[in-house]
Design an enzyme around this catalytic site. Structure first.
Site, PDB file in Angstrom:
ATOM      1  N   GLU A   1      11.398   8.879 -28.638  1.00 14.08           N
ATOM      2  CA  GLU A   1      12.482   8.421 -29.509  1.00 14.08           C
ATOM      3  C   GLU A   1      12.132   7.106 -30.210  1.00 14.08           C
ATOM      4  O   GLU A   1      12.984   6.231 -30.396  1.00 14.08           O
ATOM      5  CB  GLU A   1      13.804   8.311 -28.742  1.00 14.08           C
ATOM      6  CG  GLU A   1      14.367   9.690 -28.406  1.00 14.08           C
ATOM      7  CD  GLU A   1      15.835   9.671 -28.051  1.00 14.08           C
ATOM      8  OE1 GLU A   1      16.592   8.861 -28.630  1.00 14.08           O
ATOM      9  OE2 GLU A   1      16.237  10.478 -27.192  1.00 14.08           O
TER      10      GLU A   1
ATOM     11  N   GLY B   1       0.799  -1.219   0.000  1.00 10.73           N
ATOM     12  CA  GLY B   1       0.000   0.000   0.000  1.00 10.73           C
ATOM     13  C   GLY B   1       0.829   1.264   0.000  1.00 10.73           C
ATOM     14  O   GLY B   1       0.492   2.245  -0.675  1.00 10.73           O
TER      15      GLY B   1
END
Length: 390
Positions: free
Chosen positions: A374, A351
Site C-alpha cells: 500500500e 536466543g
C-alpha cells in the site's frame, strides 16, 4: 470512570474512546485472543488462514463494519475499522490484513463509488459471506501503479479483460475482486477503470500463491484473466476514473496499515514485557536491569506515538477533514516503528527469541511488509514532501 459524553468526546484526547468504541475494542481483543490466538503458529507454518475463523469474523460483524445496517453491516465508523485492525494485529497480523482489506479498501470503495444497484447487489454479500480483494499491482506496475498492462475491451453490454495481476491480498479466499484495467490505453492512466469481477466469471482464475517471509496465513496470489467477461454494469464509478478511485482509496487504507503495524508492535512489546518479568539472569529477573527498562520505555513510547498518529488520521477521515498528509505520516512512521520494536523484542528474548518457539520471531517477520505494501516508505515520504512543500 464516568462515561464519556458525546460533547466531551468531541474535545477528548485522541486515545479516549467512547463507551461504544471501548466495548467494540474489547470484543475484538477477546475474539483475537481466544479464537485466533491458539491457531496462529499453525496457520503461519501452513501458510493458510482457517476458513472457520473467516466465517466467525463474518458472524461477529468484523467484515462489514462500515456497511449500513440495511445491507447487513454494522453501520459503524472508519475509526472502528482501525480499532479492529489494531486489536487483531496484536495477536495475528495475518487476520488483521484480511479484515483491513475487506473494510478500509473493498467496502470503502463500494460505499463511496458504487451506484445503488451495485450496492444492493454486493454490500449484503460483503457483510455476510464474501471475502473481497483489491487487484491493482502487476509485474511491471508496483510503486508506478498506473503503468499497468491489463486491458479491458468494450463489447457492447460487457467487457473482455485480459492480463495478469500479482501480489493480490485475500485472493485465495475472495469471491469478489475490485480489479483495475485500462479500457483506453491511448489515454494512459486516464483510461484506467475499476471493475467488479466475481470469482466464477468466465476467463478468470486465481493463479500461483506466493510463499512469503511474513503474514504467511494471509494469501497473496496471482490473478489470470484471459478474455474475462465482465458485465458493463460492473464498472465501478465511471470508465477512466479508476486512477482516482485507487489513489483516494489507498490514501485511506494507509491509515489502517498504520493501525496494523501499531497493533503488531504492541503485541511484540507485550510479549517482551511479560518475558522480561520471568527471565532470570544473575540472580534476578531481567526487568530489574535498567538497560532492559530503558529499552522497554523507548519501545512503549514509539508504539504510543504511532497510535496517536493513526488515531488522528482516522478521526480526521471520519470528520470529513483533509487527512492525506497525516495518513502518509502514520503509515510511514508506524511501519518503521513496528520493524524496530519487533526487532528489539527479539533481542530482549535473547536466543529463544530467534526460534519459532516464541511469538516475537513471527511478529518480526510480519513487520517487514509494512514498509512495502500500500505504498512503500519512499512513496510515503514523497507524498509528505509534496504536501508540506505545496
Amino acid at each position: 470512570m464516568p462515561a464519556v459524553s458525546e460533547a466531551t468526546q468531541l474535545h477528548a484526547p485522541l486515545s479516549v474512546l467512547s463507551d461504544e468504541e471501548k466495548m467494540f475494542q474489547s470484543t475484538i481483543r477477546r475474539f483475537a485472543r481466544e479464537r485466533i490466538g491458539p491457531h496462529v503458529r499453525a496457520m503461519d507454518e501452513a501458510g493458510v488462514f482457517r476458513k472457520e475463523l473467516i466465517h466467525e469474523m463474518f458472524e461477529i460483524g468484523l467484515m462489514g463494519i462500515e456497511i449500513p445496517e440495511q445491507f447487513g453491516g454494522q453501520g459503524g465508523s472508519f475509526f472502528q475499522s482501525v480499532l479492529a485492525v489494531e486489536a487483531l494485529a496484536a495477536v495475528d497480523p495475518s487476520a488483521a490484513v484480511i479484515v483491513d482489506v475487506q473494510n478500509t479498501i473493498a467496502n470503502n470503495i463500494l460505499l463511496r463509488w458504487g451506484n445503488d444497484e451495485l450496492k444492493r447487489k454486493y454490500l449484503p454479500r460483503l457483510a455476510t459471506d464474501t471475502v473481497a480483494s483489491f487487484a491493482l499491482s502487476e509485474a511491471g506496475s508496483g510503486s508506478d501503479a498506473f503503468a499497468m498492462s491489463t486491458r479491458a475491451r468494450c463489447e457492447g453490454d460487457h467487457f473482455l479483460i485480459t492480463g495478469r495481476k500479482l501480489w493480490i491480498t485475500n485472493a485465495a479466499e475472495a469471491g469478489l475482486y475490485f480489479l483495475f484495467a485500462n479500457a483506453n490505453p491511448e489515454l494512459g492512466h486516464r483510461g484506467i477503470t475499476c471493475f467488479l469481477v466475481e470469482r466464477d466469471f468466465p476467463g478468470f482464475q486465481v493463479g500461483k500463491k506466493e510463499d512469503k517471509l511474513g503474514i504467511r496465513a494471509s494469501s497473496t496470489c496471482e490473478l489470470i484473466l484471459d478474455d474475462c467477461r465482465v458485465p458493463a454494469e460492473n464498472v465501478l464509478g465511471q470508465i477512466g476514473k479508476g486512477y482516482k478511485i485507487a489513489i483516494e482509496t489507498l490514501n485511506e487504507g494507509r491509515i489502517a496499515i498504520g493501525a496494523q503495524m501499531t497493533g503488531l508492535a504492541q503485541g511484540a512489546l507485550d510479549h517482551a514485557i511479560a518475558y522480561a518479568k520471568e527471565r532470570q539472569q544473575f540472580g534476578k529477573t531481567i526487568v530489574n536491569f535498567q538497560a532492559v527498562q530503558f529499552e522497554l520505555a523507548e519501545m512503549a513510547t514509539e508504539v504510543e506515538a504511532a497510535r496517536l498518529m493513526v488515531y488522528n488520521g482516522a478521526r480526521l477521515r471520519d470528520a470529513g477533514l483533509p487527512f492525506v498528509t497525516e495518513a502518509a505520516m502514520a503509515k510511514y512512521f508506524a511501519s518503521t516503528m513496528a520493524e524496530n520494536v519487533a526487532s528489539r523484542a527479539v533481542e530482549i528474548f535473547g536466543g529463544v527469541g530467534f526460534t519459532k518457539d516464541y511469538p516475537v520471531e513471527k511478529l518480526y517477520r510480519d513487520a517487514k511488509i509494512g514498509r512495502i505494501y500500500e505504498g512503500t516508505s519512499n512513496m510515503q515520504k514523497m507524498t509528505i514532501a509534496k504536501q508540506i512543500l505545496a
